[in-house]
Design an enzyme around this catalytic site. Structure first.
Site, PDB file in Angstrom:
ATOM      1  CB  SER A 240      -4.426   2.148   4.088  1.00  0.00           C
ATOM      2  OG  SER A 240      -3.679   1.540   3.065  1.00  0.00           O
TER       3      SER A 240
ATOM      4  CE  LYS B 159      -4.612   2.541  -0.383  1.00  0.00           C
ATOM      5  NZ  LYS B 159      -4.051   1.193  -0.202  1.00  0.00           N
TER       6      LYS B 159
ATOM      7  CB  SER C  10      -0.935   0.000   1.211  1.00  0.00           C
ATOM      8  OG  SER C  10      -1.960   0.941   1.035  1.00  0.00           O
TER       9      SER C  10
END
Length: 471
Positions: A306, A117, A114
């Site tokens: 997230s 991102k 993640s």
């Protein structure tokens, strides 16, 4: 002693909405606490002038001592070690000059989880006006005598609320009940029987990516992506976790239809059961509109908790704004194009999604660290919002329950987390004990049942950066 920047960063924490990430089911029990489950270098010849003007990262003292790379290497090497499977890639740079202070396998591309991102957020922030808002609208369509067709059209806001609009919120800033009340007032008592349709045609192509694992979909990590949704399609509107609905557009439309039925009773018309799909015809009369939180606020929300769904939706809206199709492919092209335009070397970069769930994604630690330095040094308000949106160690978002022992990193490390079964990572920045601002990417890959061990290692390495002058 805290530097002026460190104090500013610590104070800035108070301005960031705190959010608890409930955590995905498949990794929640690693240590009894929630763990996020998420499945080349530009040449800087001189310190960017923006660093002395950017109110978020200033005041920086150019005379603050720079860590000695040899000392730093000894300390970080001691932390970035595993008894179990896996290896580390890492880059630490001086934010002011761009000088690389530490690196290990910096050009090895692999799953970023993640932490991707951060790159997606930077791309969205550069493609969209940070102060702009997404509109969700209601239109009157031609219909038979004695009835009215109203069409709810999604414009990219996937953080809708079912209740009344909350001007001071990010999730639920645009409320479907408020939209229904405004639409009912515009329709009046002559509307007859009202039928509701939903237009979700703004996003194109498949709603689900073939790169996503079915287990992640079942666990609520992601769901079919539509241009309107109630709180990122989570079935429990009050949470940022748990199962998601398989048809977020229809779920939002049903909530709107129910609110319109209540408003219609007072306005003098009835609403038929059910919702159909449709499109807004050319020349249709617009009855009502609600506006989302700003793009900047949504970016920060996406980073803080997230939110995979929000990341994918924002990238599709960015694609539409840059002339690409608002589809999966268009989102991937937009993130890659914007990253390159911002000065990040995209050589070897592979994007299979923009949220970090896909196993086929591949970024290097150097690319991740460069993305952080980019948002730190930029004078662009949208990019600065990316830096402000990163979770704070021990205090907010996906870092709230990490660094909660009050150690050197608490309140100072700001980073995007990333965790898959075989990967764990931190990508962010910190001011060291001497007042030097450092950008870093710490990634462990090739893990096999030792995710917690690797997570503790990257946490400890970030704490080293916070606690030492390293000279």
């Amino acid at each position: 002693m805290f530097s002026g920047l460190a104090l500013a960063l610590a104070f800035a924490v108070l301005l960031v909405p705190l959010a608890v990430y409930a955590g995905p089911p498949l990794l929640r029990e690693l240590d009894g606490s929630a763990v996020e489950r998420q499945s080349v270098t530009p040449s800087y010849q001189r310190p960017p002038a923006a660093l002395t003007k950017n109110s978020f990262v200033s005041p920086l003292d150019p005379a603050a001592p720079v860590p000695d790379p040899a000392v730093l290497a000894g300390l970080l090497d001691a932390e970035l070690a595993l008894e179990g499977a896996g290896s580390f890639s890492a880059v630490v740079t001086d934010a002011l000059t761009g000088r690389v202070l530490y690196e290990r396998n910096p050009a090895v591309a692999g799953m970023p989880a993640s932490t991707l991102k951060v790159l997606t957020a930077a791309a969205v922030a550069s493609a969209l006006d940070p102060g702009s808002r997404f509109e969700t609208t209601v239109h009157a369509a031609p219909a038979a005598a004695g009835e009215t067709v109203v069409v709810l059209r999604g414009g990219g806001d996937v953080l809708l609320g079912t209740g009344e609009s909350a001007d001071d919120a990010v999730v639920g800033r645009a409320g479907l009940a408020t939209l229904a009340q405004s639409a009912a007032k515009a329709l009046g008592s002559n509307a007859g029987t009202v039928r509701v349709q939903v237009d979700d045609s703004f996003f194109t192509g498949p709603a689900l990516s073939s790169a996503w694992n079915e287990a992640d979909i079942d666990a609520g990590e992601i769901a079919p992506v539509y241009p309107l949704a109630v709180n990122s399609a989570w079935t429990d509107e009050s949470r940022q976790g748990g199962p998601r609905t398989g048809d977020a557009a229809m779920a939002a439309a049903e909530a709107f239809r129910n609110a319109l039925a209540q408003a219609g009773e007072k306005a003098g018309f009835s609403v038929a059961d059910g919702v159909e799909r449709g499109t807004v015809a050319a020349g249709a009369r617009r009855l009502a509109v609600v506006e989302s939180a700003t793009v900047s606020d949504q970016i920060q929300q996406m980073l803080m908790v997230s939110d995979n769904y929000l990341a994918e939706a924002l990238a599709r809206s960015a694609a539409a704004a840059t002339g690409h199709e608002p589809s999966f492919e268009g989102a991937l092209d937009t993130v890659a194009d914007q990253a390159s335009a911002l000065g990040i070397d995209t050589a070897g970069m592979v994007l299979a999604d923009v949220s970090g769930l896909a196993a086929e994604n591949a970024l290097t630690a150097r690319q991740l660290a460069d993305a952080v330095r980019l948002v730190l040094t930029s004078s662009d308000e949208g990019l600065r919002a990316v830096a402000r949106g990163l979770p704070v160690a021990g205090l907010s978002g996906t870092l709230e329950r990490r660094y909660d022992d009050g150690g050197a990193a608490a309140g100072l490390v700001r980073a995007k987390t990333g965790t898959l079964f075989a990967v764990t990572a931190l990508n962010g920045y910190v001011t060291d004990a001497d007042g030097r601002l450092l950008a870093f990417a710490l990634v462990a890959r090739g893990l096999d049942g030792n995710t917690l061990e690797a997570r503790e290692a990257v946490d400890a390495a970030a704490a080293v950066l916070a606690g030492c002058g390293c000279r």
